[in-house]
Design a protein around this motif. Sequence first.
Motif, PDB file in Angstrom:
ATOM      1  N   GLU A  80       0.825  -1.209   0.000  1.00  0.00           N
ATOM      2  CA  GLU A  80       0.000   0.000   0.000  1.00  0.00           C
ATOM      3  C   GLU A  80       0.861   1.261   0.000  1.00  0.00           C
ATOM      4  OE1 GLU A  80      -2.704  -0.150   3.236  1.00  0.00           O
ATOM      5  OE2 GLU A  80      -3.731  -1.960   2.539  1.00  0.00           O
ATOM      6  N   LYS A  81       1.922   1.262   0.806  1.00  0.00           N
ATOM      7  CA  LYS A  81       2.787   2.439   0.875  1.00  0.00           C
ATOM      8  C   LYS A  81       3.505   2.682  -0.451  1.00  0.00           C
ATOM      9  CE  LYS A  81       3.532   2.307   5.869  1.00  0.00           C
ATOM     10  NZ  LYS A  81       4.522   2.149   6.959  1.00  0.00           N
ATOM     11  N   LEU A  82       3.967   1.600  -1.080  1.00  0.00           N
ATOM     12  CA  LEU A  82       4.651   1.753  -2.356  1.00  0.00           C
ATOM     13  C   LEU A  82       3.691   2.212  -3.445  1.00  0.00           C
ATOM     14  CD1 LEU A  82       7.098  -1.292  -2.422  1.00  0.00           C
ATOM     15  CD2 LEU A  82       7.693   1.120  -2.323  1.00  0.00           C
ATOM     16  N   LEU A  83       2.496   1.633  -3.461  1.00  0.00           N
ATOM     17  CA  LEU A  83       1.511   2.024  -4.469  1.00  0.00           C
ATOM     18  C   LEU A  83       1.161   3.505  -4.363  1.00  0.00           C
ATOM     19  CD1 LEU A  83      -0.935  -1.030  -4.486  1.00  0.00           C
ATOM     20  CD2 LEU A  83       0.548  -0.290  -6.361  1.00  0.00           C
ATOM     21  N   ALA A  84       1.259   4.031  -3.158  1.00  0.00           N
ATOM     22  CA  ALA A  84       0.925   5.436  -2.955  1.00  0.00           C
ATOM     23  C   ALA A  84       2.033   6.374  -3.405  1.00  0.00           C
ATOM     24  CB  ALA A  84       0.623   5.696  -1.479  1.00  0.00           C
ATOM     25  N   THR A  85       3.219   5.821  -3.712  1.00  0.00           N
ATOM     26  CA  THR A  85       4.351   6.687  -4.049  1.00  0.00           C
ATOM     27  C   THR A  85       4.869   6.480  -5.473  1.00  0.00           C
ATOM     28  OG1 THR A  85       5.891   5.065  -3.079  1.00  0.00           O
ATOM     29  CG2 THR A  85       5.110   6.839  -1.649  1.00  0.00           C
ATOM     30  N   VAL A  86       4.610   5.322  -6.081  1.00  0.00           N
ATOM     31  CA  VAL A  86       5.113   5.074  -7.430  1.00  0.00           C
ATOM     32  C   VAL A  86       4.090   5.575  -8.456  1.00  0.00           C
ATOM     33  CG1 VAL A  86       6.404   3.052  -6.668  1.00  0.00           C
ATOM     34  CG2 VAL A  86       4.096   2.755  -7.586  1.00  0.00           C
ATOM     35  N   PRO A  87       4.532   5.798  -9.710  1.00  0.00           N
ATOM     36  CA  PRO A  87       3.586   6.221 -10.753  1.00  0.00           C
ATOM     37  C   PRO A  87       2.475   5.198 -10.933  1.00  0.00           C
ATOM     38  CG  PRO A  87       5.853   6.507 -11.487  1.00  0.00           C
ATOM     39  CD  PRO A  87       5.921   5.746 -10.202  1.00  0.00           C
ATOM     40  N   ASN A  88       1.283   5.686 -11.220  1.00  0.00           N
ATOM     41  CA  ASN A  88       0.130   4.814 -11.390  1.00  0.00           C
ATOM     42  C   ASN A  88       0.072   4.308 -12.831  1.00  0.00           C
ATOM     43  OD1 ASN A  88      -2.322   3.493 -10.790  1.00  0.00           O
ATOM     44  ND2 ASN A  88      -3.486   5.233 -11.594  1.00  0.00           N
ATOM     45  N   ASN A  89       1.003   3.411 -13.167  1.00  0.00           N
ATOM     46  CA  ASN A  89       1.040   2.818 -14.497  1.00  0.00           C
ATOM     47  C   ASN A  89       1.580   1.397 -14.392  1.00  0.00           C
ATOM     48  OD1 ASN A  89       3.868   3.079 -14.196  1.00  0.00           O
ATOM     49  ND2 ASN A  89       3.833   5.105 -15.172  1.00  0.00           N
ATOM     50  N   GLU A  90       1.702   0.723 -15.516  1.00  0.00           N
ATOM     51  CA  GLU A  90       2.145  -0.669 -15.513  1.00  0.00           C
ATOM     52  C   GLU A  90       3.554  -0.819 -14.946  1.00  0.00           C
ATOM     53  OE1 GLU A  90       1.772  -2.511 -19.289  1.00  0.00           O
ATOM     54  OE2 GLU A  90      -0.391  -2.188 -19.457  1.00  0.00           O
ATOM     55  N   LYS A  91       4.423   0.133 -15.252  1.00  0.00           N
ATOM     56  CA  LYS A  91       5.795   0.068 -14.762  1.00  0.00           C
ATOM     57  C   LYS A  91       5.832   0.177 -13.234  1.00  0.00           C
ATOM     58  CE  LYS A  91      10.367   1.946 -15.780  1.00  0.00           C
ATOM     59  NZ  LYS A  91      11.127   2.952 -16.569  1.00  0.00           N
ATOM     60  N   GLY A  92       5.033   1.099 -12.688  1.00  0.00           N
ATOM     61  CA  GLY A  92       4.980   1.252 -11.246  1.00  0.00           C
ATOM     62  C   GLY A  92       4.417   0.015 -10.570  1.00  0.00           C
ATOM     63  N   GLN A  93       3.354  -0.555 -11.145  1.00  0.00           N
ATOM     64  CA  GLN A  93       2.740  -1.765 -10.598  1.00  0.00           C
ATOM     65  C   GLN A  93       3.721  -2.938 -10.646  1.00  0.00           C
ATOM     66  OE1 GLN A  93      -0.634  -2.111  -9.296  1.00  0.00           O
ATOM     67  NE2 GLN A  93       0.457  -3.884  -8.506  1.00  0.00           N
ATOM     68  N   ALA A  94       4.475  -3.032 -11.755  1.00  0.00           N
ATOM     69  CA  ALA A  94       5.452  -4.119 -11.897  1.00  0.00           C
ATOM     70  C   ALA A  94       6.548  -4.004 -10.842  1.00  0.00           C
ATOM     71  CB  ALA A  94       6.060  -4.088 -13.301  1.00  0.00           C
ATOM     72  N   PHE A  95       6.957  -2.763 -10.547  1.00  0.00           N
ATOM     73  CA  PHE A  95       7.976  -2.548  -9.517  1.00  0.00           C
ATOM     74  C   PHE A  95       7.481  -3.024  -8.156  1.00  0.00           C
ATOM     75  CE2 PHE A  95       9.344   0.186  -6.013  1.00  0.00           C
ATOM     76  CZ  PHE A  95      10.706  -0.070  -6.012  1.00  0.00           C
ATOM     77  N   VAL A  96       6.250  -2.656  -7.812  1.00  0.00           N
ATOM     78  CA  VAL A  96       5.674  -3.044  -6.519  1.00  0.00           C
ATOM     79  C   VAL A  96       5.559  -4.559  -6.413  1.00  0.00           C
ATOM     80  CG1 VAL A  96       3.628  -2.909  -5.038  1.00  0.00           C
ATOM     81  CG2 VAL A  96       4.436  -0.872  -6.241  1.00  0.00           C
ATOM     82  N   ASN A  97       5.079  -5.203  -7.473  1.00  0.00           N
ATOM     83  CA  ASN A  97       4.932  -6.661  -7.465  1.00  0.00           C
ATOM     84  C   ASN A  97       6.287  -7.350  -7.313  1.00  0.00           C
ATOM     85  OD1 ASN A  97       2.168  -6.448  -7.789  1.00  0.00           O
ATOM     86  ND2 ASN A  97       2.227  -6.679 -10.008  1.00  0.00           N
ATOM     87  N   ALA A  98       7.310  -6.805  -7.990  1.00  0.00           N
ATOM     88  CA  ALA A  98       8.647  -7.393  -7.906  1.00  0.00           C
ATOM     89  C   ALA A  98       9.201  -7.257  -6.490  1.00  0.00           C
ATOM     90  CB  ALA A  98       9.582  -6.718  -8.909  1.00  0.00           C
ATOM     91  N   PHE A  99       8.960  -6.104  -5.875  1.00  0.00           N
ATOM     92  CA  PHE A  99       9.423  -5.906  -4.500  1.00  0.00           C
ATOM     93  C   PHE A  99       8.751  -6.882  -3.546  1.00  0.00           C
ATOM     94  CE2 PHE A  99       8.385  -4.211  -0.331  1.00  0.00           C
ATOM     95  CZ  PHE A  99       9.650  -3.998   0.199  1.00  0.00           C
ATOM     96  N   VAL A 100       7.434  -7.012  -3.665  1.00  0.00           N
ATOM     97  CA  VAL A 100       6.676  -7.904  -2.782  1.00  0.00           C
ATOM     98  C   VAL A 100       7.174  -9.345  -2.914  1.00  0.00           C
ATOM     99  CG1 VAL A 100       4.413  -8.940  -2.383  1.00  0.00           C
ATOM    100  CG2 VAL A 100       4.613  -6.472  -2.650  1.00  0.00           C
ATOM    101  N   ASP A 101       7.396  -9.796  -4.151  1.00  0.00           N
ATOM    102  CA  ASP A 101       7.892 -11.155  -4.375  1.00  0.00           C
ATOM    103  C   ASP A 101       9.266 -11.341  -3.736  1.00  0.00           C
ATOM    104  OD1 ASP A 101       5.615 -11.804  -5.763  1.00  0.00           O
ATOM    105  OD2 ASP A 101       6.488 -11.481  -7.747  1.00  0.00           O
ATOM    106  N   ALA A 102      10.147 -10.368  -3.944  1.00  0.00           N
ATOM    107  CA  ALA A 102      11.503 -10.463  -3.386  1.00  0.00           C
ATOM    108  C   ALA A 102      11.465 -10.432  -1.861  1.00  0.00           C
ATOM    109  CB  ALA A 102      12.359  -9.319  -3.917  1.00  0.00           C
ATOM    110  N   TYR A 103      10.612  -9.597  -1.326  1.00  0.00           N
ATOM    111  CA  TYR A 103      10.494  -9.476   0.134  1.00  0.00           C
ATOM    112  C   TYR A 103      10.055 -10.796   0.762  1.00  0.00           C
ATOM    113  CZ  TYR A 103       8.313  -8.193   4.575  1.00  0.00           C
ATOM    114  OH  TYR A 103       7.934  -8.156   5.892  1.00  0.00           O
ATOM    115  N   GLN A 104       9.004 -11.412   0.193  1.00  0.00           N
ATOM    116  CA  GLN A 104       8.484 -12.657   0.750  1.00  0.00           C
ATOM    117  C   GLN A 104       9.493 -13.793   0.633  1.00  0.00           C
ATOM    118  OE1 GLN A 104       4.657 -12.991  -1.311  1.00  0.00           O
ATOM    119  NE2 GLN A 104       3.617 -12.315   0.537  1.00  0.00           N
TER     120      GLN A 104
END
Length: 208
Positions: A80-104
């Motif tokens: 949620e915090k990342l989504l609120a700070t990255v651009p609202n586009n496919e690139k931003g969403q891909a970054f958030v998803n990649a971070f979440v996967d790496a974190y887990q």
Amino acid sequence: MKAVLALIIIYVGTFLVAIQGASQNSVQAAPQKTSSQAVAAQSAAIDPDKEADIRSLMELVGARDMMQDGINTSTEQYREKLLATVPNNEKGQAFVNAFVDAYQKRVDVDQVSDQLVGVYDKHFTDDEIKGLLQFYGSPLGQKVASEMPKISREIQTQSRTAGAKAAKEALKEQNPEAGQSARLGFGQRRLQQRGQAPQQAQSQPDPQ
């Protein structure tokens, strides 16, 4: 009190691991190995019978499930915090998803369990561990273990609600005029990124 303290230790351990997992990066393979060796050395220093009792206690209180629940909660918070700070586009969403996967992937629940054995060993004597085993083996103890995660989540929700209300009142108290339009958090920023005008702008009449 001992029963409650045991659960608090588990939650604190989970929180620390979540922070550690978020701060690590891919070039830290060597420190991770050193950490694993330190955990192994710590485990070797614990009396085998006491360690067996601690692991039985952790199973009774559902420590692994609570740790996983804490990891899942922190994952959604980071998302949620990342989504609120990255651009609202496919690139931003891909970054958030990649971070979440790496974190887990970087949060090793088994390794955290080994670390918690050392925490229990530090804070409880052998006799106290046996007393906790007896308590959590009882119907009341099992109910405490089952209900405590739910109670903790409800406390967090109530705390956030009370905190938000106090913050809003504090803003108005400092400057009533500015407090009406001031905002805390990322919600407003997220709306602006999505191209949604604030409510006041939407209510203005058409210049035509």
